[in-house]
Each structure stands twice: as structure tokens, then as C-alpha cells.
Design an enzyme around this catalytic site. Structure first.
Site, PDB file in Angstrom:
ATOM      1  N   TRP A 196       0.646   4.622  -9.785  1.00 34.71           N
ATOM      2  CA  TRP A 196       2.061   4.919 -10.513  1.00 34.71           C
ATOM      3  C   TRP A 196       2.339   3.382 -11.062  1.00 34.71           C
ATOM      4  O   TRP A 196       3.065   3.572 -12.154  1.00 34.71           O
ATOM      5  CB  TRP A 196       3.120   5.405  -9.403  1.00 34.71           C
ATOM      6  CG  TRP A 196       2.735   6.589  -8.876  1.00 34.71           C
ATOM      7  CD1 TRP A 196       2.277   7.081  -7.620  1.00 34.71           C
ATOM      8  CD2 TRP A 196       2.646   7.899  -9.588  1.00 34.71           C
ATOM      9  NE1 TRP A 196       1.934   8.475  -7.294  1.00 34.71           N
ATOM     10  CE2 TRP A 196       2.003   9.066  -8.827  1.00 34.71           C
ATOM     11  CE3 TRP A 196       2.661   8.461 -11.051  1.00 34.71           C
ATOM     12  CZ2 TRP A 196       1.901  10.407  -8.957  1.00 34.71           C
ATOM     13  CZ3 TRP A 196       2.225   9.643 -11.277  1.00 34.71           C
ATOM     14  CH2 TRP A 196       1.847  10.544 -10.266  1.00 34.71           C
ATOM     15  N   ASP A 199      10.901   1.336  -8.767  1.00 36.02           N
ATOM     16  CA  ASP A 199      10.416   2.794  -8.746  1.00 36.02           C
ATOM     17  C   ASP A 199      10.548   3.174  -7.063  1.00 36.02           C
ATOM     18  O   ASP A 199       9.590   2.638  -6.479  1.00 36.02           O
ATOM     19  CB  ASP A 199       9.257   3.085  -9.225  1.00 36.02           C
ATOM     20  CG  ASP A 199       8.802   4.461  -9.147  1.00 36.02           C
ATOM     21  OD1 ASP A 199       9.613   5.261  -8.275  1.00 36.02           O
ATOM     22  OD2 ASP A 199       7.702   5.030  -9.533  1.00 36.02           O
ATOM     23  N   LYS A 227      11.065  14.169  -3.595  1.00 40.44           N
ATOM     24  CA  LYS A 227      10.345  13.523  -2.172  1.00 40.44           C
ATOM     25  C   LYS A 227      11.381  13.830  -1.216  1.00 40.44           C
ATOM     26  O   LYS A 227      11.340  14.410  -0.163  1.00 40.44           O
ATOM     27  CB  LYS A 227      10.000  12.275  -2.293  1.00 40.44           C
ATOM     28  CG  LYS A 227       9.159  11.789  -3.511  1.00 40.44           C
ATOM     29  CD  LYS A 227       7.841  12.586  -3.461  1.00 40.44           C
ATOM     30  CE  LYS A 227       6.908  12.117  -4.659  1.00 40.44           C
ATOM     31  NZ  LYS A 227       5.760  12.512  -4.816  1.00 40.44           N
TER      32      LYS A 227
END
Length: 357
Positions: A99, A166, A190
Site C-alpha cells: 500500500w 494511512d 476494517k
């Protein structure tokens, strides 16, 4: 048979939140209308937005000089929006996996990107530390938890330049000093909500530093000035997010979530380290509380498919490791009960007894 949901995302949500959401799909607030088909301009939904903002601030102790935005597009959209808004000349990135690599790729479209540290030399199995942070950067970007490789920052780093993080996969899972960050963002699927809404917590002074003329929807000021309702927001995911925040407050807030998460992780990592059939894949000091990755131990590799089927037969869902690393991954997000981790540990112990003398 009870299912134990270890999916990496979209992931488990609190059962009571799911039940409230199901009722709201049928009848929201006694309105006779579904949450799926109400106007976002109604008083009822204004209250949802206010609740989400107030509880987010309370649970994370977010100061008043930060805006909380609820956006579409996932963290992957933020990869380029962050750079579009804030990268004028040069930004620093720490590369800790897939990511962060994607974020780096998108940022390079807008200016110079300096990768200050990387753990790629050891297949992203640790968090780089002790690297220099140049003072001339527009910002420093980190990914605090790495879902694929199972590593996580356990402390908020100090940065002489604006720090952007992030936090898609560990938001609300541990205490965070928000004041150390210029911006925190992430996909909500999540720990907060179903897929479809992205949160962005942005310090006010950053909104004065937007470096270029941007399309209206890409400019953070647009959403800050319009209470995240310049266009139709993701109504249903925001509603679920607000209900999840209510649940988090009711059980004791971030401190209690952190206690539970440490307890769950310690339980599973202890079994991975004890059980001769399995081994962990990351540096112990950087092990993620959220995504616990492990493989079959040396000499037992051929048992991996059999263990996967055995685990499925015991109700374990979503424990297959990412295709890039293989093995197994137990995602232990906030709403996962300790009982599910205990069930996985029992499963591993039973498998051990069947395959060792």
C-alpha cells in the site's frame, strides 16, 4: 457451526451494529423509510453526521483545529489526493509494503518523492527505524499497519515536517496522539464500517497549504467547507460508522479496544511461537495487532493445504494469507471477539496433535 470471521477486509463488525443497521435498512429512526433511500439533506441524517464527528473526536481526542471528512473512493483515492493537495516540490515516504508502494507511485505524478526508508530488503517483515527526515519536505507519509505482511508502528513517530498517515487498518485499535499528525486517513472497512466511506482527519493549517488549482472534488477545502456533503456522501456506511463509534464508546473507548487487541494478539502469537508446526513471518517487535501472519514451520510446509481445510471445517473464515506472501493471516480487528482467537488456537493445537508424535 459458529463462523469465526478473520477476513482482512471488508471485515467483521460488532454484531449489535449489524443488527441496528439491518433494522435501519427496513426503517430508519421510525421514519417509515429505509436508510438506503433517505435524503442526505434531512435532519435525521444531519444528526448521524454530527454523531460521527463528535464521537470520532471524543474517542481519538481529536483537537478542534482538525476537520473530519467523510469521503468516497477508498484510501487508494487518497494516495493521489494527498499529493495533489500538498506535494509542491518534494515529499518523503516510508516504504513498508504494497500500500505504501502504491501511495509512492501516485505521489510521483505531482512532484519529487524521496523514499526515506524501506523494508523491502527483507520482504517488508519489519518497520524501518532511525532514518533521517529532511526539513525541506512538504510532508512525510507513512502506512501505520501493513495488512499483507503483518507489521505495524506501535508508537507515533516524531517528525519535523507535516506527518501524514494511512491508518486504514488500525484506526481506533490503539491510542494515537493525533497532534503529531497533519493528516490521518483511511478506508473504513476494517474497523469502522462497510466498504464505501473513507475518513480523512486534516489539520486546519494544511488546508491553507494546498499547492495547486484542483478539480473541485479533489480539493480538500471543498469537503471541509461543506461538511462532507458537497455531493451525496456514502449515507449507509456513514450511518454504520456512527453506530460503530457508539459501540466503541460504550465498551470503554480506545483504551479498552487496545487492551482487547493486545490480549488477542498475545494469545495467538504465543501459540504460533509455541506450536512446532507454525512460525511467524515478521520481526517480533513490529508484529501487527491487526493482521497476524504465519506459515507452516520448516519441514511441515506440505501440510499447509491440509491445515487450511481443517481450519475451515472448524469454522475459521478468511485465514488464507495474501497471495504475495502465502501462508495464513488472521485479521483480528476491533470487533473480533477473543473467543474467535481462542477457537483458532484450539484448532492449531488439535492439528498439532494429529501430526506430531
Amino acid at each position: 457451526m459458529k463462523k469465526h470471521n478473520f477476513n482482512a477486509g471488508p471485515s467483521i463488525l460488532p454484531q449489535e451494529v449489524i443488527e441496528k443497521a439491518a433494522q435501519a435498512v427496513l426503517d430508519f429512526n421510525g421514519s417509515g423509510l429505509s436508510i438506503l433511500s433517505i435524503s442526505h439533506r434531512t435532519k435525521d441524517f444531519d444528526e448521524v453526521m454530527d454523531t460521527a464527528d463528535k464521537l470520532f473526536r471524543e474517542l481519538l481526542d481529536i483537537p478542534e483545529n482538525y476537520k473530519i471528512l467523510f469521503l468516497g473512493g477508498g484510501a487508494s483515492t487518497q494516495f493521489f489526493e494527498v499529493a495533489a493537495n500538498f506535494l509542491g516540490k518534494k515529499a518523503g515516504y516510508v516504504n513498508t509494503g504494497v500500500w505504501s508502494k502504491k501511495a509512492i507511485k501516485e505521489a510521483k505524478r505531482y512532484g519529487e518523492v524521496e523514499v526515506l526508508a524501506t523494508s523491502e530488503d527483507k520482504n517488508f517483515t519489519y518497520i524501518p527505524k532511525g532514518f533521517a527526515i529532511p526539513a525541506d519536505l512538504d510532508y512525510l507519509h507513512i502506512t501505520t499497519n501493513n495488512t499483507i505482511y503483518g507489521t505495524e508502528y506501535h508508537e507515533d513517530i516524531d517528525s519535523p515536517v507535516p506527518l501524514i498517515a494511512d491508518m486504514s487498518s488500525d484506526i481506533l485499535s490503539r491510542p494515537v496522539d493525533v497532534k503529531k499528525y497533519a493528516m490521518i486517513y483511511g478506508g473504513a472497512q476494517k474497523n469502522l464500517a462497510p466498504a464505501g466511506v473513507t475518513f480523512a482527519i486534516v489539520r486546519d493549517d494544511m488546508l491553507e497549504k494546498i499547492v495547486r488549482d484542483l478539480p473541485t472534488m479533489v480539493n480538500y477545502r471543498t469537503h471541509a467547507e461543506n461538511n462532507s456533503m458537497f455531493n451525496t456522501p456514502p449515507v449507509f456506511p456513514i450511518y454504520v460508522l456512527a453506530e460503530t463509534l457508539k459501540w466503541a464508546k460504550k465498551i470503554g473507548g480506545v483504551e479498552e479496544l487496545y487492551r482487547r487487541n493486545v490480549e488477542k494478539a498475545d494469545l495467538l502469537y504465543a501459540e504460533i511461537d509455541r506450536n512446532p508446526l507454525f512460525k511467524g513471518t515478521t520481526a517480533k517487535e513490529d508484529r501487527s495487532l491487526m493482521n497476524i501472519c504465519f506459515v507452516m514451520n520448516d519441514g511441515y510446509e506440505e501440510l499447509a493445504p491440509e491445515f487450511m481445510e481443517f481450519a475451515k471445517s472448524k469454522g475459521m473464515v478468511g485465514i488464507k494469507g495474501h497471495r504475495l506472501v502465502g501462508g495464513f493471516r488472521a485479521s483480528c480487528y476491533n470487533a473480533l471477539p477473543k473467543e474467535s482467537v481462542e477457537a483458532l488456537v484450539t484448532c492449531m493445537q488439535e492439528f498439532e496433535k494429529a501430526h506430531t508424535k
